[in-house]
Design a protein around this motif. Sequence first.
Motif, mmCIF file in Angstrom:
data_model
loop_
_atom_site.group_PDB
_atom_site.id
_atom_site.type_symbol
_atom_site.label_atom_id
_atom_site.label_comp_id
_atom_site.label_asym_id
_atom_site.label_seq_id
_atom_site.Cartn_x
_atom_site.Cartn_y
_atom_site.Cartn_z
ATOM 1 N N VAL A 79 -4.946 9.556 -1.228
ATOM 2 C CA VAL A 79 -5.044 9.138 -1.957
ATOM 3 C C VAL A 79 -4.389 7.686 -1.773
ATOM 4 N N TYR A 80 -5.586 6.035 -1.058
ATOM 5 C CA TYR A 80 -4.508 5.408 -1.358
ATOM 6 C C TYR A 80 -4.607 4.480 -1.960
ATOM 7 N N TYR A 81 -3.275 3.420 -2.875
ATOM 8 C CA TYR A 81 -2.712 2.090 -3.408
ATOM 9 C C TYR A 81 -2.124 1.563 -3.322
ATOM 10 N N CYS A 82 -3.075 0.652 -3.790
ATOM 11 C CA CYS A 82 -2.060 -0.928 -3.701
ATOM 12 C C CYS A 82 -1.228 -1.087 -4.925
ATOM 13 N N ASN A 83 -0.396 -2.115 -4.846
ATOM 14 C CA ASN A 83 0.815 -2.050 -5.662
ATOM 15 C C ASN A 83 1.255 -3.806 -5.677
ATOM 16 N N TYR A 84 2.619 -3.730 -6.447
ATOM 17 C CA TYR A 84 2.745 -5.635 -6.017
ATOM 18 C C TYR A 84 4.278 -5.222 -6.356
ATOM 19 N N GLY A 85 4.802 -6.903 -5.744
ATOM 20 C CA GLY A 85 5.613 -6.578 -6.581
ATOM 21 C C GLY A 85 6.569 -8.263 -6.248
ATOM 22 N N ARG A 86 8.041 -8.504 -6.726
ATOM 23 C CA ARG A 86 8.279 -9.912 -6.997
ATOM 24 C C ARG A 86 9.065 -8.985 -5.680
ATOM 25 N N THR A 87 10.054 -8.443 -4.544
ATOM 26 C CA THR A 87 10.517 -8.322 -3.731
ATOM 27 C C THR A 87 10.077 -7.243 -2.806
ATOM 28 N N VAL A 88 10.265 -7.434 -1.537
ATOM 29 C CA VAL A 88 10.124 -6.339 -0.387
ATOM 30 C C VAL A 88 10.251 -5.245 -1.744
ATOM 31 N N ILE A 89 11.575 -5.114 -2.064
ATOM 32 C CA ILE A 89 12.014 -3.425 -2.114
ATOM 33 C C ILE A 89 11.246 -2.880 -3.652
ATOM 34 N N SER A 90 11.260 -3.870 -4.687
ATOM 35 C CA SER A 90 10.454 -3.564 -5.573
ATOM 36 C C SER A 90 9.066 -3.647 -5.529
ATOM 37 N N ALA A 91 8.339 -4.135 -4.250
ATOM 38 C CA ALA A 91 7.074 -3.518 -4.068
ATOM 39 C C ALA A 91 6.731 -2.280 -4.044
ATOM 40 N N ARG A 92 7.683 -1.518 -2.908
ATOM 41 C CA ARG A 92 7.466 -0.425 -1.683
ATOM 42 C C ARG A 92 7.126 0.487 -3.339
ATOM 43 N N ARG A 93 8.422 0.589 -4.076
ATOM 44 C CA ARG A 93 7.958 1.655 -5.216
ATOM 45 C C ARG A 93 6.256 0.591 -6.185
ATOM 46 N N GLY A 94 6.696 -0.180 -6.538
ATOM 47 C CA GLY A 94 5.193 -0.639 -7.478
ATOM 48 C C GLY A 94 5.835 -1.107 -8.536
ATOM 49 N N GLU A 95 5.672 -2.472 -9.482
ATOM 50 C CA GLU A 95 5.739 -2.641 -10.304
ATOM 51 C C GLU A 95 4.986 -2.894 -11.324
ATOM 52 N N GLY A 96 3.603 -2.676 -10.423
ATOM 53 C CA GLY A 96 2.762 -2.714 -11.707
ATOM 54 C C GLY A 96 2.003 -1.087 -11.987
ATOM 55 N N SER A 97 0.851 -0.894 -12.994
ATOM 56 C CA SER A 97 0.199 0.302 -13.534
ATOM 57 C C SER A 97 -0.411 0.528 -12.150
ATOM 58 N N TRP B 77 0.935 -0.667 -0.196
ATOM 59 C CA TRP B 77 -0.254 0.101 0.712
ATOM 60 C C TRP B 77 0.786 1.166 0.161
ATOM 61 N N CYS B 78 0.669 2.291 -1.353
ATOM 62 C CA CYS B 78 1.129 3.733 -0.650
ATOM 63 C C CYS B 78 -0.099 4.993 -1.132
ATOM 64 N N ARG B 79 0.914 5.295 -0.485
ATOM 65 C CA ARG B 79 -0.419 7.027 -0.183
ATOM 66 C C ARG B 79 0.297 8.793 -0.893
ATOM 67 N N GLU C 115 4.663 13.483 -3.255
ATOM 68 C CA GLU C 115 4.970 12.718 -4.247
ATOM 69 C C GLU C 115 4.784 11.352 -3.030
ATOM 70 N N ARG C 116 3.975 10.102 -4.120
ATOM 71 C CA ARG C 116 3.208 9.000 -3.654
ATOM 72 C C ARG C 116 4.464 8.587 -2.158
ATOM 73 N N GLU C 117 3.830 8.262 -1.323
ATOM 74 C CA GLU C 117 4.579 7.475 -0.974
ATOM 75 C C GLU C 117 4.733 5.902 0.546
ATOM 76 N N PHE C 118 5.166 5.294 0.471
ATOM 77 C CA PHE C 118 4.960 3.691 0.231
ATOM 78 C C PHE C 118 4.789 3.924 2.157
ATOM 79 N N VAL C 119 4.285 3.480 2.210
ATOM 80 C CA VAL C 119 3.092 2.246 3.828
ATOM 81 C C VAL C 119 2.689 1.665 4.307
ATOM 82 N N ALA C 120 3.139 0.392 3.759
ATOM 83 C CA ALA C 120 2.760 -1.051 4.105
ATOM 84 C C ALA C 120 3.606 -2.336 3.108
#
Length: 122
Positions: free
Chosen positions: A93-111, A36-38, A44-49
Amino acid sequence: QVQLVESGGGLVQAGGSLRLSCAASGRTFSSYVMSWCRQAPGKEREFVACITATGANTYYTDSVKGRFSISRDNSKNMVYLEMNSLQPEDTAVYYCNYGRTVISARRGEGSWGQGTQVTVSS
C-alpha cells in the motif's frame, strides 16, 4: 494541516508500470517536502521517495532508484510517483505524506491517508 488522497494503484504484471497520484488540500502545500512511503503485508512502512518544495531535488530509497520517479505540480497541489519495471517486491500500500524537511517528510508529519494498493504479479 494538509489533507492527502492517494490514487492510481492497481494490479500489474512484473515489468509493468503504474502512475500514482496524491491530491493535497491546503494553501501551504507548496512549502512542504512531499514524500511517498509504502507498507507491504507484515512489514513496517518504509520510505520510497521524496521531493523538495520547489521540485529541485528528489531522493529515493536504493531499491527503487532508476525505476521510480517522483514529481509534483504545485499549481494543482498534486504529487506523482511514476513506477516502472515493477517487481513483485514492490507490492504494498502506497501512501503520500509531507514534512518541513527531507528528514521529517521521510517519516511523515501528517496523518496517514487510506493509501492506494499496488499489486505486482510474477
